[in-house]
Design an enzyme around this catalytic site. Structure first.
Site, mmCIF file in Angstrom:
data_model
loop_
_atom_site.group_PDB
_atom_site.id
_atom_site.type_symbol
_atom_site.label_atom_id
_atom_site.label_comp_id
_atom_site.label_asym_id
_atom_site.label_seq_id
_atom_site.Cartn_x
_atom_site.Cartn_y
_atom_site.Cartn_z
ATOM 1 N N VAL A 15 0.845 -1.071 0.061
ATOM 2 C CA VAL A 15 0.117 -0.073 0.045
ATOM 3 C C VAL A 15 0.786 1.193 0.113
ATOM 4 C CG1 VAL A 15 -1.769 1.380 1.068
ATOM 5 C CG2 VAL A 15 -1.843 -1.190 1.245
ATOM 6 N N PRO A 16 0.713 2.262 -0.917
ATOM 7 C CA PRO A 16 1.251 3.391 -0.988
ATOM 8 C C PRO A 16 1.031 4.420 0.055
ATOM 9 C CG PRO A 16 -0.187 3.430 -2.866
ATOM 10 C CD PRO A 16 -0.323 2.090 -1.953
ATOM 11 N N GLY A 48 6.362 2.494 -5.296
ATOM 12 C CA GLY A 48 7.482 2.942 -6.252
ATOM 13 C C GLY A 48 8.088 1.648 -7.043
ATOM 14 N N GLY A 76 3.114 1.182 -12.571
ATOM 15 C CA GLY A 76 4.233 2.163 -12.619
ATOM 16 C C GLY A 76 3.889 3.486 -12.623
ATOM 17 N N CYS A 100 -1.872 8.811 -9.244
ATOM 18 C CA CYS A 100 -0.765 8.471 -10.081
ATOM 19 C C CYS A 100 -1.114 8.798 -11.605
ATOM 20 C CB CYS A 100 -0.218 6.930 -10.308
ATOM 21 S SG CYS A 100 -1.379 5.778 -10.563
ATOM 22 N N LEU A 151 -3.473 0.233 -11.520
ATOM 23 C CA LEU A 151 -3.427 0.463 -12.855
ATOM 24 C C LEU A 151 -2.029 -0.183 -13.503
ATOM 25 C CD1 LEU A 151 -4.608 4.300 -13.002
ATOM 26 C CD2 LEU A 151 -6.018 2.044 -12.700
#
Length: 352
Positions: free
Chosen positions: A2-3, A86, A104, A137, A305
């Site tokens: 999880v970012p 990342g 990405g 993103c 995505l």
């Protein structure tokens, strides 16, 4: 995985698709947003239990470390990894020995053609770019504007809340975008006013997004990279061909396979511009944030995505529940292989 940029929505989305596909899921949060992620996972587990799910169906590491994440990825009970983060994290997931769906970076270029409905295009772009202060993103990173309509676009953007930097202000903001060659985490998801304070400039309280005119691409031009904040690069282009070449450079600099946008009313221009773009999502006349995730266009709704092989990912799809279960095919015989003629059987397979 999880970012820190989307620490709660990612948990909610991945929980839904995992459970719908019949899987348990364990989250590994980013240390900078661990509390948010842990709490989101707790809420999802509580809701699942109320619906009859077993305890532990949705779990989360409470003290995230690199060692814990690696152990989780390589554990014998881990069947598949959903790696949102990342490039280093995605590479680690692909190197774990387990199947993995990675994503990405975006660095999304958006072309505004002279045939566009300028007022509507600007409205959609501002709405998209300011959502969650630009941390998605798929949000717009650079606008590529036909020179024939530049003045109209600038005027409309200013009217709708964009703040255009002068050269001195631009240099000051540029100085805080990169730290040690990478994006400055302290500016990610911050308001235009906070970013202004960090750079030592005053941004008006009514400003929704910071815009800087740009001409170059690469880390020596910090506005040209993925910034994950309400900041935009503004390029002036001669025509569609120039916009197309510039979009390719921006994608090469850090967004291959992700998303491209265009605002235009001329369908021939739309087709010509989009046909060769190396992106999994081509968003037409919609904000790229909401378009790419499937909220305002007819692609599969997703917060994961893929960027395809060109972006070093295994898929260019919007990852959904369909990617999280195996399909068993029971196939009945419906035809026989044709029988060869006796003479054909006696002929050599190869002839000189």
């Amino acid at each position: 995985m999880v970012p820190s940029t989307n620490p709660t929505s990612t948990v909610i989305f991945k929980s839904l698709i995992a459970v719908k596909a019949g899987n348990a899921i364990i989250f590994s949060p980013h240390p900078a947003a661990a509390k948010c992620t842990v709490e989101a996972a707790r809420i999802m587990q509580e809701a699942a239990e109320c619906a009859g799910a077993p305890k532990g169906l949705i779990s989360c590491i409470t003290k995230p470390t690199l060692a814990a994440t690696n152990e989780l990825m390589k554990h014998k009970l881990t069947d598949v990894i959903l790696a949102t983060g990342g490039p280093g994290l995605v590479r680690a997931a692909y190197s774990s020995g387990k199947p993995a769906y990675g994503v990405g970076p975006g660095n999304v270029p958006v072309y505004i053609h002279e045939s566009a409905n300028i007022e509507k295009a600007v409205e959609l772009i501002i709405e998209s770019k300011t959502f969650d202060y630009g941390t998605i993103c798929a949000s717009e990173q650079a606008l590529l504007v036909d020179e024939s309509i530049k003045e109209k676009v600038v005027a409309e953007m200013t009217k709708q809340g964009a703040y255009f930097l002068n050269e001195e202000e631009k240099r000051k903001v540029e100085s805080i975008i990169l730290v040690n060659g990478g994006l400055n985490a302290k500016m990610v998801g911050k308001s235009p006013q906070v970013i202004g304070e960090m750079a030592g400039i005053e941004v008006p309280s009514e400003a929704k997004v910071i815009v800087a005119e740009e001409t170059g691409v690469g880390k020596e031009y910090p506005f040209s990279i993925e910034k994950l904040s309400p900041t935009l690069a503004f390029y002036t282009v001669k025509d569609m061909q120039a916009a197309s070449e510039l979009a390719q450079k921006l994608l090469d600099a850090g967004g291959l396979g992700h998303t491209v946008g265009i605002h235009a009313e001329d369908e021939k221009v739309i087709e010509a511009y989009t046909i060769d773009k190396p992106a999994g999502r081509i968003i037409v006349n919609a904000g790229t944030t909401f378009g790419a995730i499937g909220a305002t266009v007819n692609v599969k709704p997703s917060l994961t995505l893929g960027c395809g092989a060109i972006g070093n990912n295994v898929t260019s799809d919007n990852v959904t529940v369909n990617h999280l279960f195996n399909i068993k095919r029971v196939a009945f015989g419906v035809r026989q292989m044709p029988k060869k003629e006796e003479s054909a059987q006696n002929e050599p397979a190869l002839t000189k």
